[in-house]
Design a protein around this motif. Structure first.
Motif, PDB file in Angstrom:
ATOM      1  N   THR A  16      60.242 -52.825 -37.855  1.00  0.00           N
ATOM      2  CA  THR A  16      59.567 -53.511 -36.754  1.00  0.00           C
ATOM      3  C   THR A  16      58.934 -52.586 -35.717  1.00  0.00           C
ATOM      4  O   THR A  16      58.199 -53.067 -34.852  1.00  0.00           O
ATOM      5  N   THR A  17      59.188 -51.281 -35.792  1.00  0.00           N
ATOM      6  CA  THR A  17      58.651 -50.364 -34.791  1.00  0.00           C
ATOM      7  C   THR A  17      58.042 -49.135 -35.453  1.00  0.00           C
ATOM      8  O   THR A  17      58.380 -48.777 -36.571  1.00  0.00           O
ATOM      9  N   LEU A  18      57.161 -48.489 -34.718  1.00  0.00           N
ATOM     10  CA  LEU A  18      56.545 -47.254 -35.187  1.00  0.00           C
ATOM     11  C   LEU A  18      56.766 -46.148 -34.157  1.00  0.00           C
ATOM     12  O   LEU A  18      57.009 -46.408 -32.973  1.00  0.00           O
ATOM     13  N   SER A  19      56.662 -44.923 -34.607  1.00  0.00           N
ATOM     14  CA  SER A  19      56.917 -43.780 -33.737  1.00  0.00           C
ATOM     15  C   SER A  19      55.800 -43.601 -32.711  1.00  0.00           C
ATOM     16  O   SER A  19      54.660 -44.040 -32.901  1.00  0.00           O
ATOM     17  N   LEU A  46      46.583 -52.293 -33.780  1.00  0.00           N
ATOM     18  CA  LEU A  46      47.427 -51.951 -32.633  1.00  0.00           C
ATOM     19  C   LEU A  46      48.122 -53.190 -32.095  1.00  0.00           C
ATOM     20  O   LEU A  46      49.314 -53.155 -31.746  1.00  0.00           O
ATOM     21  N   GLU A  47      47.413 -54.308 -32.043  1.00  0.00           N
ATOM     22  CA  GLU A  47      48.020 -55.558 -31.575  1.00  0.00           C
ATOM     23  C   GLU A  47      49.140 -55.995 -32.517  1.00  0.00           C
ATOM     24  O   GLU A  47      50.185 -56.497 -32.069  1.00  0.00           O
ATOM     25  N   ASN A  48      48.939 -55.812 -33.819  1.00  0.00           N
ATOM     26  CA  ASN A  48      49.982 -56.137 -34.792  1.00  0.00           C
ATOM     27  C   ASN A  48      51.249 -55.341 -34.511  1.00  0.00           C
ATOM     28  O   ASN A  48      52.368 -55.871 -34.579  1.00  0.00           O
ATOM     29  N   TYR A  49      51.097 -54.062 -34.180  1.00  0.00           N
ATOM     30  CA  TYR A  49      52.250 -53.227 -33.843  1.00  0.00           C
ATOM     31  C   TYR A  49      52.990 -53.788 -32.628  1.00  0.00           C
ATOM     32  O   TYR A  49      54.222 -53.879 -32.618  1.00  0.00           O
ATOM     33  N   HIS A  50      52.232 -54.157 -31.589  1.00  0.00           N
ATOM     34  CA  HIS A  50      52.852 -54.663 -30.360  1.00  0.00           C
ATOM     35  C   HIS A  50      53.602 -55.967 -30.616  1.00  0.00           C
ATOM     36  O   HIS A  50      54.712 -56.168 -30.105  1.00  0.00           O
ATOM     37  N   VAL A  51      53.011 -56.864 -31.392  1.00  0.00           N
ATOM     38  CA  VAL A  51      53.651 -58.150 -31.683  1.00  0.00           C
ATOM     39  C   VAL A  51      54.941 -57.942 -32.461  1.00  0.00           C
ATOM     40  O   VAL A  51      55.978 -58.556 -32.156  1.00  0.00           O
ATOM     41  N   ALA A  52      54.904 -57.059 -33.468  1.00  0.00           N
ATOM     42  CA  ALA A  52      56.102 -56.811 -34.272  1.00  0.00           C
ATOM     43  C   ALA A  52      57.232 -56.265 -33.418  1.00  0.00           C
ATOM     44  O   ALA A  52      58.386 -56.699 -33.529  1.00  0.00           O
ATOM     45  N   GLU A  53      56.907 -55.306 -32.565  1.00  0.00           N
ATOM     46  CA  GLU A  53      57.949 -54.690 -31.734  1.00  0.00           C
ATOM     47  C   GLU A  53      58.510 -55.674 -30.711  1.00  0.00           C
ATOM     48  O   GLU A  53      59.714 -55.709 -30.447  1.00  0.00           O
ATOM     49  N   LYS A  54      57.639 -56.505 -30.150  1.00  0.00           N
ATOM     50  CA  LYS A  54      58.066 -57.462 -29.125  1.00  0.00           C
ATOM     51  C   LYS A  54      58.904 -58.588 -29.705  1.00  0.00           C
ATOM     52  O   LYS A  54      59.902 -59.015 -29.116  1.00  0.00           O
TER      53      LYS A  54
END
Length: 290
Positions: A16-19, A46-54
């Motif tokens: 769910t997160t990236l470095s 980038l938005e996909n990354y934020h949604v996954a982490e949130k």
């Protein structure tokens, strides 16, 4: 906290997160990109990354096959119990994520043919064989492993990059450039078909197919876009000249960086080269320190 819960949480973190180095590289690519379609695609990624982490959702529907590297110092020990706990913790993490059910039922023939369908529980997707890494490793990604180190690195490897990966021999002709040029040629062809660029391709060069692939996996676990070698930067620059761009839409950003890990070699006219073009949600890596 129970070690099974710690392993489960580490698997979920990897999914769910990236470095931070990849976040920075992507933001830099967005700022530098002047192709409108490519810039839009990078912003969506980038938005996909934020949604996954949130939300704690997986970065991708293909939640990946677990690979494990144990990094161990000379004063530490690993037991059969710990190895079993790693398997149990991975299953727990995939179920808690939840990951996509991908494990195939049946005996070895039925698994090849996929004739009995899939297990419902994601945790039935067992990890690949575990790699052990210590201070005797001699490669580009050699680690300064202290005597009391015990780190467990969890990698989630998606199916798309595996389809486009390649491990094969290269006749080096006493030329480093010839070997790297061949690897870049393989990657240029595979990145055209990958679909989910920008990539961070990984390259391992060793004496056997197993060793080359192991070196590649170690580069995925240890690599950093904040610390790229001269040769890694050269490969990235060449691949970005292909114009494939994010999601194949063209532009400057086909890759965000490269991992190149070269191990021991033997007296031979052949080098075994393993390449893997990751998709834009990779590398999915998290580490548990014990």
């Amino acid at each position: 906290m129970d070690i099974l819960d710690e392993i489960s949480n580490t698997i979920i973190k990897a999914s769910t997160t990236l470095s931070s180095d990849k976040y920075k590289a992507l933001r830099k690519a967005i700022d530098m990109e002047d192709n409108e379609n490519a810039k839009w695609a990078l912003a969506q990624i980038l938005e996909n990354y934020h949604v996954a982490e949130k939300t704690g959702f997986p970065l991708c529907d293909d939640t990946g096959i677990s690979h494990v590297i144990i990094e161990i110092g000379q004063d530490r020990e690993i037991s059969g119990k710990l190895l079993n706990q790693i398997h149990e913790g991975i299953a727990l993490g995939l179920n808690n994520l939840p990951a996509r059910p991908m494990a195939v039922k049946g005996d070895f023939v039925e698994r090849i043919e996929q004739s009995r369908g899939l297990y419902e529980k994601p945790g039935m997707l067992h990890p690949a064989n575990i790699l052990i890494d210590n201070a005797n490793d001699d490669s580009s990604y050699k680690r300064d492993i202290s005597s009391d180190t015990l780190n467990i690195h969890f990698l989630l490897e998606g199916g798309g990059p595996e389809i486009r990966a390649k491990t094969y021999r290269v006749y080096h002709q006493r030329s480093f450039e010839n070997v790297i040029d061949t690897a870049c040629g393989w990657l240029e062809e595979s990145l055209k078909m990958l679909g989910c660029t920008p990539s961070i391709p990984s390259i391992g060069i060793g004496r056997t197919h197993f060793e080359a692939t192991s070196l590649l996996l170690k580069s995925v676990a240890y690599g950093s876009l904040d610390n790229q070698s001269e040769h890694e930067q050269h490969i990235s620059d060449r691949l970005n000249q292909s114009g494939i761009g994010p999601l194949g839409l063209g532009g400057k950003t086909t890759v965000l960086g490269t991992y190149l890990n070269i191990g021991n070699q033997r007296a031979s006219g052949v080098r075994i080269v393993s390449v893997r073009p990751s998709c834009f949600v990779e590398p999915r890596v998290a580490t548990l320190k014990l």
